[in-house]
Design an enzyme around this catalytic site. Structure first.
Site, PDB file in Angstrom:
ATOM      1  N   ASN A 105       2.804 -81.560  78.287  1.00  0.00           N
ATOM      2  CA  ASN A 105       1.967 -81.811  79.247  1.00  0.00           C
ATOM      3  C   ASN A 105       2.798 -82.648  80.410  1.00  0.00           C
ATOM      4  O   ASN A 105       3.423 -83.315  80.122  1.00  0.00           O
ATOM      5  CB  ASN A 105       0.576 -82.486  78.866  1.00  0.00           C
ATOM      6  CG  ASN A 105       0.007 -81.614  77.733  1.00  0.00           C
ATOM      7  OD1 ASN A 105       0.248 -80.497  77.483  1.00  0.00           O
ATOM      8  ND2 ASN A 105      -0.878 -82.212  77.043  1.00  0.00           N
ATOM      9  N   HIS A 122       8.552 -81.215  79.899  1.00  0.00           N
ATOM     10  CA  HIS A 122       8.400 -80.408  80.989  1.00  0.00           C
ATOM     11  C   HIS A 122       8.027 -81.057  82.062  1.00  0.00           C
ATOM     12  O   HIS A 122       7.571 -80.807  83.127  1.00  0.00           O
ATOM     13  CB  HIS A 122       7.411 -79.199  80.852  1.00  0.00           C
ATOM     14  CG  HIS A 122       7.657 -78.442  79.745  1.00  0.00           C
ATOM     15  ND1 HIS A 122       6.757 -77.553  79.106  1.00  0.00           N
ATOM     16  CD2 HIS A 122       8.810 -78.130  79.118  1.00  0.00           C
ATOM     17  CE1 HIS A 122       7.065 -76.805  78.030  1.00  0.00           C
ATOM     18  NE2 HIS A 122       8.364 -77.203  77.930  1.00  0.00           N
ATOM     19  N   THR A 197      -1.631 -76.924  71.492  1.00  0.00           N
ATOM     20  CA  THR A 197      -0.505 -75.859  72.020  1.00  0.00           C
ATOM     21  C   THR A 197      -0.612 -74.704  71.382  1.00  0.00           C
ATOM     22  O   THR A 197      -0.775 -74.280  70.298  1.00  0.00           O
ATOM     23  CB  THR A 197       0.955 -76.587  72.050  1.00  0.00           C
ATOM     24  OG1 THR A 197       1.876 -75.417  72.757  1.00  0.00           O
ATOM     25  CG2 THR A 197       1.441 -76.673  70.465  1.00  0.00           C
ATOM     26  N   ASN A 222      -5.743 -77.533  66.298  1.00  0.00           N
ATOM     27  CA  ASN A 222      -5.984 -76.289  67.313  1.00  0.00           C
ATOM     28  C   ASN A 222      -7.373 -75.993  66.908  1.00  0.00           C
ATOM     29  O   ASN A 222      -7.365 -75.314  65.788  1.00  0.00           O
ATOM     30  CB  ASN A 222      -4.722 -75.511  67.518  1.00  0.00           C
ATOM     31  CG  ASN A 222      -4.769 -74.686  68.582  1.00  0.00           C
ATOM     32  OD1 ASN A 222      -5.927 -74.088  69.005  1.00  0.00           O
ATOM     33  ND2 ASN A 222      -3.522 -74.444  69.293  1.00  0.00           N
ATOM     34  N   GLU A 224      -7.917 -72.851  67.728  1.00  0.00           N
ATOM     35  CA  GLU A 224      -7.408 -71.374  67.479  1.00  0.00           C
ATOM     36  C   GLU A 224      -6.358 -71.302  66.705  1.00  0.00           C
ATOM     37  O   GLU A 224      -5.397 -72.008  66.646  1.00  0.00           O
ATOM     38  CB  GLU A 224      -7.460 -70.488  68.764  1.00  0.00           C
ATOM     39  CG  GLU A 224      -8.741 -70.611  69.514  1.00  0.00           C
ATOM     40  CD  GLU A 224      -8.734 -69.847  70.864  1.00  0.00           C
ATOM     41  OE1 GLU A 224      -9.278 -70.306  71.768  1.00  0.00           O
ATOM     42  OE2 GLU A 224      -7.555 -69.503  71.115  1.00  0.00           O
TER      43      GLU A 224
HETATM   44  C1  BV8 Z   1      14.204 -72.351  79.171  1.00  0.00           C
HETATM   45  C2  BV8 Z   1       5.383 -77.330  83.200  1.00  0.00           C
HETATM   46  C3  BV8 Z   1      16.342 -72.331  79.050  1.00  0.00           C
HETATM   47  C4  BV8 Z   1       5.257 -76.836  84.494  1.00  0.00           C
HETATM   48  C5  BV8 Z   1       5.572 -75.543  81.670  1.00  0.00           C
HETATM   49  C6  BV8 Z   1      12.894 -65.074  80.268  1.00  0.00           C
HETATM   50  C7  BV8 Z   1      13.588 -65.606  81.333  1.00  0.00           C
HETATM   51  C8  BV8 Z   1      13.919 -66.830  81.281  1.00  0.00           C
HETATM   52  C9  BV8 Z   1      13.264 -67.627  80.364  1.00  0.00           C
HETATM   53  C10 BV8 Z   1      12.575 -67.087  79.259  1.00  0.00           C
HETATM   54  C11 BV8 Z   1      12.301 -65.706  79.231  1.00  0.00           C
HETATM   55  N1  BV8 Z   1      11.784 -65.308  78.070  1.00  0.00           N
HETATM   56  C12 BV8 Z   1      11.529 -66.442  77.232  1.00  0.00           C
HETATM   57  C13 BV8 Z   1      12.129 -67.526  78.139  1.00  0.00           C
HETATM   58  C14 BV8 Z   1      11.998 -69.046  77.725  1.00  0.00           C
HETATM   59  C15 BV8 Z   1      10.604 -69.457  78.563  1.00  0.00           C
HETATM   60  C16 BV8 Z   1       9.586 -69.170  77.638  1.00  0.00           C
HETATM   61  O1  BV8 Z   1       9.388 -69.628  76.606  1.00  0.00           O
HETATM   62  N2  BV8 Z   1       8.585 -68.251  78.255  1.00  0.00           N
HETATM   63  C17 BV8 Z   1       7.412 -67.806  77.139  1.00  0.00           C
HETATM   64  C18 BV8 Z   1       6.285 -67.479  78.273  1.00  0.00           C
HETATM   65  C19 BV8 Z   1       7.761 -66.571  76.638  1.00  0.00           C
HETATM   66  N3  BV8 Z   1      10.777 -70.894  78.762  1.00  0.00           N
HETATM   67  C20 BV8 Z   1      11.633 -71.405  79.515  1.00  0.00           C
HETATM   68  O2  BV8 Z   1      11.694 -70.844  80.826  1.00  0.00           O
HETATM   69  C21 BV8 Z   1      11.850 -72.713  79.405  1.00  0.00           C
HETATM   70  N4  BV8 Z   1      13.094 -72.973  79.798  1.00  0.00           N
HETATM   71  O3  BV8 Z   1      14.061 -71.671  78.531  1.00  0.00           O
HETATM   72  O4  BV8 Z   1      15.384 -72.932  79.728  1.00  0.00           O
HETATM   73  C22 BV8 Z   1      16.717 -70.945  80.007  1.00  0.00           C
HETATM   74  C23 BV8 Z   1      16.893 -70.950  81.286  1.00  0.00           C
HETATM   75  C24 BV8 Z   1      17.342 -70.001  81.976  1.00  0.00           C
HETATM   76  C25 BV8 Z   1      17.149 -68.659  81.506  1.00  0.00           C
HETATM   77  C26 BV8 Z   1      16.661 -68.534  80.009  1.00  0.00           C
HETATM   78  C27 BV8 Z   1      16.441 -69.690  79.433  1.00  0.00           C
HETATM   79  C28 BV8 Z   1      10.915 -73.610  80.417  1.00  0.00           C
HETATM   80  C29 BV8 Z   1       9.518 -73.524  79.922  1.00  0.00           C
HETATM   81  C30 BV8 Z   1       8.859 -74.726  80.594  1.00  0.00           C
HETATM   82  C31 BV8 Z   1       7.891 -74.147  81.509  1.00  0.00           C
HETATM   83  N5  BV8 Z   1       6.922 -75.157  82.109  1.00  0.00           N
HETATM   84  N6  BV8 Z   1       4.954 -76.462  82.183  1.00  0.00           N
HETATM   85  C32 BV8 Z   1       3.472 -76.820  84.851  1.00  0.00           C
HETATM   86  O5  BV8 Z   1       2.856 -77.280  83.811  1.00  0.00           O
HETATM   87  O6  BV8 Z   1       3.121 -76.422  85.928  1.00  0.00           O
HETATM   88  S1  BV8 Z   1       5.179 -74.483  80.575  1.00  0.00           S
HETATM   89  C33 BV8 Z   1       3.348 -74.753  80.207  1.00  0.00           C
HETATM   90  O7  BV8 Z   1       2.939 -73.830  79.267  1.00  0.00           O
HETATM   91  C34 BV8 Z   1       3.278 -76.056  79.259  1.00  0.00           C
HETATM   92  O8  BV8 Z   1       4.037 -77.151  79.862  1.00  0.00           O
HETATM   93  C35 BV8 Z   1       3.254 -75.536  77.999  1.00  0.00           C
HETATM   94  O9  BV8 Z   1       4.571 -75.768  77.373  1.00  0.00           O
HETATM   95  C36 BV8 Z   1       3.113 -74.167  78.001  1.00  0.00           C
HETATM   96  C37 BV8 Z   1       2.194 -73.806  76.968  1.00  0.00           C
HETATM   97  O10 BV8 Z   1       0.704 -74.108  77.539  1.00  0.00           O
HETATM   98  P1  BV8 Z   1       0.101 -75.073  76.340  1.00  0.00           P
HETATM   99  O11 BV8 Z   1       0.293 -76.453  76.439  1.00  0.00           O
HETATM  100  O12 BV8 Z   1       0.323 -74.375  74.973  1.00  0.00           O
HETATM  101  O13 BV8 Z   1      -1.105 -74.812  76.612  1.00  0.00           O
HETATM  102  P2  BV8 Z   1      -1.991 -73.195  76.460  1.00  0.00           P
HETATM  103  O14 BV8 Z   1      -3.056 -73.221  77.427  1.00  0.00           O
HETATM  104  O15 BV8 Z   1      -1.012 -71.980  76.311  1.00  0.00           O
HETATM  105  O16 BV8 Z   1      -2.620 -73.475  75.085  1.00  0.00           O
HETATM  106  C38 BV8 Z   1      -3.638 -74.450  74.834  1.00  0.00           C
HETATM  107  C39 BV8 Z   1      -3.759 -74.312  73.335  1.00  0.00           C
HETATM  108  O17 BV8 Z   1      -4.764 -75.486  72.948  1.00  0.00           O
HETATM  109  C40 BV8 Z   1      -4.325 -73.369  72.653  1.00  0.00           C
HETATM  110  O18 BV8 Z   1      -3.766 -72.730  71.716  1.00  0.00           O
HETATM  111  C41 BV8 Z   1      -5.902 -73.612  72.467  1.00  0.00           C
HETATM  112  O19 BV8 Z   1      -6.602 -72.976  71.438  1.00  0.00           O
HETATM  113  C42 BV8 Z   1      -5.738 -75.053  72.262  1.00  0.00           C
HETATM  114  N7  BV8 Z   1      -6.948 -76.207  72.550  1.00  0.00           N
HETATM  115  C43 BV8 Z   1      -7.957 -75.727  73.634  1.00  0.00           C
HETATM  116  N8  BV8 Z   1      -8.703 -76.812  73.544  1.00  0.00           N
HETATM  117  C44 BV8 Z   1      -8.407 -77.665  72.470  1.00  0.00           C
HETATM  118  C45 BV8 Z   1      -7.224 -76.990  71.816  1.00  0.00           C
HETATM  119  N9  BV8 Z   1      -6.677 -77.582  70.803  1.00  0.00           N
HETATM  120  C46 BV8 Z   1      -7.307 -78.850  70.256  1.00  0.00           C
HETATM  121  N10 BV8 Z   1      -8.311 -79.215  70.808  1.00  0.00           N
HETATM  122  C47 BV8 Z   1      -8.908 -78.733  71.852  1.00  0.00           C
HETATM  123  N11 BV8 Z   1      -9.979 -79.448  72.434  1.00  0.00           N
END
Ligand code: BV8
Ligand code: ZN
Length: 253
Positions: A105, A122, A197, A222, A224
């Site tokens: 976060n 992040h 997450t 979580n 879910e």
């Molecule tokens: C990297 C900051 C090396 C910004 C964020 C192709 C090209 C390039 C990269 C990639 C690629 N394929 C894959 C990658 C790697 C990529 C990646 O993983 N992509 C994913 C989509 C497949 N990662 C990156 O690019 C990272 N860097 O790999 O560098 C590199 C470099 C160059 C080339 C290749 C590799 C950087 C990733 C960081 C991105 N920045 N945030 C901003 O916030 O604006 S990501 C952002 O989404 C968050 O920070 C977090 O990390 C991410 C996921 O979000 P969550 O926090 O999990 O939240 P979400 O909404 O998804 O889920 C909420 C959860 O809570 C749910 O499960 C829900 O059920 C639950 N919930 C809800 N309410 C509750 C609850 N649980 C409990 N109680 C509740 N009340």
């Protein structure tokens, strides 16, 4: 707690005996403070945008004012919110165990909830730097609504380059020292909690594997199921603000 599911005794025992707790958190940790999760449909103005498309260097290059306005909307929103009982429980847990928070976060709710050891994988909504010369930008930013007329980002004092949020976008490397500290925190803990997450974004989502390979118990909190769920010692389908106070054995007012 009235109708929230019971927490298995085995999990309560793990929590009460743990001396070095590491907590990996995501947007679900702040959901009960009113901060929309990353995958929630963006509300209002932002409903037509996909957050994962806005949090990229390409979006910034294409339309810095739009991306800047999105972060100013989130900056304003987080400033209006308070840490929830989950954040406060993690803060209070530090009186009886060593607790390290590793968060994805970009809000400051863990710090405001009392946690003193927080690693931001992040980045932060409250750190800014020049997108051209990387000089930190420490002047106050104007995050007042409305945010629907995209506002140009401020200019760097040094080179007049556009100032960007100090966050990690998709495709960008994570900052070294928070990453290395987080790996150590997962290697050295005796209990790993993974809270709120979707466990989809790497390399953050790869951290629990380090604990798993060391036989360290992993408890997912979580509402879910996630791709991590089957690897966990236990999964609590309970909201973070209800589950964490019970695990931290704190009576948070
Ligand atoms: C990297 C900051 C090396 C910004 C964020 C192709 C090209 C390039 C990269 C990639 C690629 N394929 C894959 C990658 C790697 C990529 C990646 O993983 N992509 C994913 C989509 C497949 N990662 C990156 O690019 C990272 N860097 O790999 O560098 C590199 C470099 C160059 C080339 C290749 C590799 C950087 C990733 C960081 C991105 N920045 N945030 C901003 O916030 O604006 S990501 C952002 O989404 C968050 O920070 C977090 O990390 C991410 C996921 O979000 P969550 O926090 O999990 O939240 P979400 O909404 O998804 O889920 C909420 C959860 O809570 C749910 O499960 C829900 O059920 C639950 N919930 C809800 N309410 C509750 C609850 N649980 C409990 N109680 C509740 N009340
Ligand atoms: Zn500059």
């Amino acid at each position: 707690m009235t109708n929230t599911p019971a927490i298995p005794t085995s999990v309560l025992t793990l929590a009460s005996e743990a001396q070095r707790v590491t907590v990996l958190t995501g947007a679900g940790m702040s959901a009960e403070s009113g901060v929309p999760t990353f995958r929630d449909a963006q509300t209002g103005l932002w409903a037509r945008y996909d957050a994962t498309a806005l949090a990229t260097p390409e979006a910034w290059e294409r339309d810095p004012a739009l991306v800047w306005s999105w972060y100013m909307w989130r900056h304003h929103l987080v400033r209006q919110t308070e840490p929830n009982a989950g954040h406060k429980a993690l803060g209070g847990w530090e009186t009886t165990a060593s607790v390290t928070v590793v968060t994805q976060n970009i809000d400051d709710l863990h710090e405001r909830g009392g946690s003193s050891r927080v690693h931001h994988l992040h980045g932060s909504l409250f750190a800014f730097r020049c997108s051209r010369c990387s000089r930190p930008y420490t002047q106050p930013v104007d995050d007042t609504p409305p945010h629907d007329t995209p506002r140009k980002p401020p200019a760097c004092d040094e080179c007049a380059g556009p100032v960007r949020p100090g966050v990690v976008w998709f495709g960008e490397m994570l900052p070294n020292s928070p990453w290395e500290a987080s790996v150590r925190a997962v290697q050295d803990c005796d209990l790993l909690l993974v809270v709120g997450t979707s466990s989809l974004v790497y390399p953050a989502a790869g951290l629990p594997r380090i604990a798993q390979d060391r036989g360290i118990p992993i408890v997912e909190v979580n509402t879910e199921e996630t791709p991590l769920s089957t690897q966990c010692t236990a999964c609590l389908r309970i909201p973070a603000a209800s589950a964490l106070p019970r695990l931290a054995d704190m009576h948070v007012t």
